[in-house]
Motif scaffolding. Structure first.
Motif, mmCIF file in Angstrom:
data_model
loop_
_atom_site.group_PDB
_atom_site.id
_atom_site.type_symbol
_atom_site.label_atom_id
_atom_site.label_comp_id
_atom_site.label_asym_id
_atom_site.label_seq_id
_atom_site.Cartn_x
_atom_site.Cartn_y
_atom_site.Cartn_z
ATOM 1 N N PRO A 32 0.821 -1.212 0.000
ATOM 2 C CA PRO A 32 0.000 0.000 0.000
ATOM 3 C C PRO A 32 0.854 1.262 0.000
ATOM 4 N N ASP A 33 2.085 1.155 0.547
ATOM 5 C CA ASP A 33 2.950 2.333 0.605
ATOM 6 C C ASP A 33 3.381 2.786 -0.781
ATOM 7 N N ARG A 34 3.303 1.861 -1.737
ATOM 8 C CA ARG A 34 3.839 2.214 -3.041
ATOM 9 C C ARG A 34 2.770 2.467 -4.106
ATOM 10 N N VAL A 35 1.607 2.902 -3.645
ATOM 11 C CA VAL A 35 0.568 3.296 -4.594
ATOM 12 C C VAL A 35 1.055 4.558 -5.321
ATOM 13 N N PRO A 36 1.099 4.527 -6.664
ATOM 14 C CA PRO A 36 1.607 5.705 -7.401
ATOM 15 C C PRO A 36 0.525 6.778 -7.517
ATOM 16 N N VAL A 37 0.268 7.463 -6.397
ATOM 17 C CA VAL A 37 -0.829 8.429 -6.359
ATOM 18 C C VAL A 37 -0.683 9.543 -7.385
ATOM 19 N N ASP A 38 0.546 10.007 -7.594
ATOM 20 C CA ASP A 38 0.732 11.105 -8.541
ATOM 21 C C ASP A 38 0.343 10.676 -9.955
ATOM 22 N N GLU A 39 0.812 9.506 -10.348
ATOM 23 C CA GLU A 39 0.489 9.001 -11.688
ATOM 24 C C GLU A 39 -1.011 8.770 -11.846
ATOM 25 N N ILE A 40 -1.621 8.249 -10.796
ATOM 26 C CA ILE A 40 -3.058 7.960 -10.891
ATOM 27 C C ILE A 40 -3.857 9.258 -10.973
ATOM 28 N N ALA A 41 -3.492 10.242 -10.155
ATOM 29 C CA ALA A 41 -4.178 11.536 -10.214
ATOM 30 C C ALA A 41 -4.005 12.154 -11.607
ATOM 31 N N ILE A 46 -6.909 14.862 -12.394
ATOM 32 C CA ILE A 46 -7.255 15.599 -11.174
ATOM 33 C C ILE A 46 -5.990 15.848 -10.366
ATOM 34 N N SER A 47 -6.138 16.661 -9.317
ATOM 35 C CA SER A 47 -4.979 16.934 -8.476
ATOM 36 C C SER A 47 -4.788 15.800 -7.476
ATOM 37 N N ARG A 48 -3.568 15.720 -6.966
ATOM 38 C CA ARG A 48 -3.249 14.762 -5.911
ATOM 39 C C ARG A 48 -4.165 14.997 -4.697
ATOM 40 N N GLY A 49 -4.423 16.273 -4.434
ATOM 41 C CA GLY A 49 -5.284 16.634 -3.300
ATOM 42 C C GLY A 49 -6.691 16.073 -3.449
ATOM 43 N N LEU A 50 -7.210 16.130 -4.688
ATOM 44 C CA LEU A 50 -8.570 15.631 -4.896
ATOM 45 C C LEU A 50 -8.604 14.100 -4.720
ATOM 46 N N PHE A 52 -6.824 12.440 -2.669
ATOM 47 C CA PHE A 52 -6.848 12.213 -1.225
ATOM 48 C C PHE A 52 -8.164 12.651 -0.586
ATOM 49 N N HIS A 53 -8.937 13.455 -1.321
ATOM 50 C CA HIS A 53 -10.282 13.772 -0.837
ATOM 51 C C HIS A 53 -11.155 12.501 -0.888
ATOM 52 N N TYR A 54 -10.984 11.727 -1.952
ATOM 53 C CA TYR A 54 -11.772 10.494 -2.091
ATOM 54 C C TYR A 54 -11.217 9.356 -1.232
ATOM 55 N N PHE A 55 -9.909 9.291 -1.152
ATOM 56 C CA PHE A 55 -9.249 8.225 -0.386
ATOM 57 C C PHE A 55 -8.229 8.884 0.534
ATOM 58 N N PRO A 56 -8.598 9.069 1.802
ATOM 59 C CA PRO A 56 -7.750 9.857 2.712
ATOM 60 C C PRO A 56 -6.300 9.378 2.809
ATOM 61 N N THR A 57 -6.076 8.062 2.660
ATOM 62 C CA THR A 57 -4.691 7.574 2.731
ATOM 63 C C THR A 57 -4.439 6.624 1.559
ATOM 64 N N LYS A 58 -3.150 6.379 1.295
ATOM 65 C CA LYS A 58 -2.800 5.404 0.261
ATOM 66 C C LYS A 58 -3.413 4.047 0.585
ATOM 67 N N ARG A 59 -3.405 3.706 1.865
ATOM 68 C CA ARG A 59 -3.963 2.425 2.278
ATOM 69 C C ARG A 59 -5.462 2.344 1.954
ATOM 70 N N ASP A 60 -6.195 3.435 2.194
ATOM 71 C CA ASP A 60 -7.630 3.442 1.876
ATOM 72 C C ASP A 60 -7.846 3.164 0.390
ATOM 73 N N PHE A 61 -7.015 3.791 -0.420
ATOM 74 C CA PHE A 61 -7.121 3.586 -1.863
ATOM 75 C C PHE A 61 -6.793 2.134 -2.198
ATOM 76 N N TYR A 62 -5.726 1.648 -1.593
ATOM 77 C CA TYR A 62 -5.276 0.277 -1.848
ATOM 78 C C TYR A 62 -6.363 -0.731 -1.465
ATOM 79 N N VAL A 63 -7.001 -0.517 -0.325
ATOM 80 C CA VAL A 63 -8.070 -1.413 0.132
ATOM 81 C C VAL A 63 -9.231 -1.393 -0.873
#
Lengths: 199, 199
Positions: A32-41, A46-50, A52-63
């Motif tokens: 979960p630590d290595r979710v490529p949030v920047d690439e996915i955003a 969308i922005s990285r911030g948005l 994280f609005h949907y998934f507060p943490t990388k782990r939440d997104f990963y789950v």
């Protein structure tokens, strides 16, 4: 221009689904630590911030992505009621192995990767295993399953996972040979379980 | 009095071994976060601070205990060279199942618990699986193992893990029935693997 902007504006549930869909395609690590949030955003526009609005943490997104991967896996392997016992099993197993080959990182994550100390990810893995076992019992028309048969079917799910991981790791075994061994072992495991009750 | 004090003073490697031994007896959770450090320090007659001197974090302690549990498991299941193929397998399997029954929490931790996102714990699990597979190949006197046989043996290790976990969870299956199914499935899995090469 206005239309283009509107087209990219998704409602929250559509945006969530879009991000999860991108996660399914872009996650290539079991951590979960290595979710490529920047690439996915970026891919979502969308922005990285948005994100994280949907998934507060990388782990939440990963789950969320792992849950969707488990849902997909169960969907593509849904037993076909038109087919008879062993054909039904063969079709589901072939779909399983093909899904796994196309979604290697997610599969490893689901079976092994992050399933450990994270209770939520562990629960997703366990539910997937339990549902797979339930389907085998149903697909083969087994009734009044005794503890030996239940245990054998669960063991077989473990057999499927380990053989599939080994196949992915080494890529030196023919897919049809893998499927043949997986099918035969189920039949034998059930025979052994039923036989052991008669001793 | 002086003697008594000296008796309790252990050199660093003895102290480490003592703490790990206590961990093996006292860990009852699958999570490194829930290592009962206070109880373990008390049982060892040392301060919490001294425990953390030997193991800087709960996770470090947990990893050391898991490694020792894996070593124990492989030690008690060491194949007996005096016995012939299937007897040797039976003795090792029986020792495995009995060890697991006596060390339930540690076994779950080793197979499933913390093996996920923690690379070091995952490596301990993987090495234990690989060594178990290697032993089966050796115990049965298999030579020139082809990919199908290798995959089948790995699958069987997964079968053992899942059936043993199911047996622990439900406790409604006779130990000897469990062992009979586990043994027979290995024979059948090898037959299926060899047979599939001839198709």
């Amino acid at each position: 221009m206005a239309t283009r902007t509107r087209a990219a504006r998704l409602d929250p549930s559509e945006r969530r689904a879009q991000l999860i869909e991108l996660g399914l395609r872009m996650l290539s690590s079991e951590s979960p630590d290595r979710v490529p949030v920047d690439e996915i955003a970026e891919a979502a526009g969308i922005s990285r911030g948005l994100l994280f609005h949907y998934f507060p943490t990388k782990r939440d997104f990963y789950v969320a992505v792992a849950r969707e991967a488990a849902r997909h896996l169960l969907e593509v392997t849904e037993p076909d009621p038109e087919l008879h016992h062993m054909d039904r099993l063969h079709a589901s197993l072939a779909a399983y192995v093909d899904y796994v080959a196309d979604n290697e990182a997610l599969y490893i994550a689901l079976v092994r990767g992050a399933a450990g100390s994270d209770k939520e990810l562990q629960a997703i893995s366990e539910e997937t295993r339990a549902e797979s076992a339930r389907r085998v019992v149903e697909a083969l028309g087994l009734v009044d399953v005794d503890p030996g048969v239940r245990t054998a079917v669960r063991g077989w799910v473990g057999f499927i996972e380990e053989t599939t991981l080994d196949w992915l790791r080494n890529r030196d075994l023919d897919r049809d040979r893998l499927l043949a061994v997986q099918e035969q072992v189920l039949v034998h495991a059930l025979e052994a379980a039923v036989g052991s009750a008669l001793v």
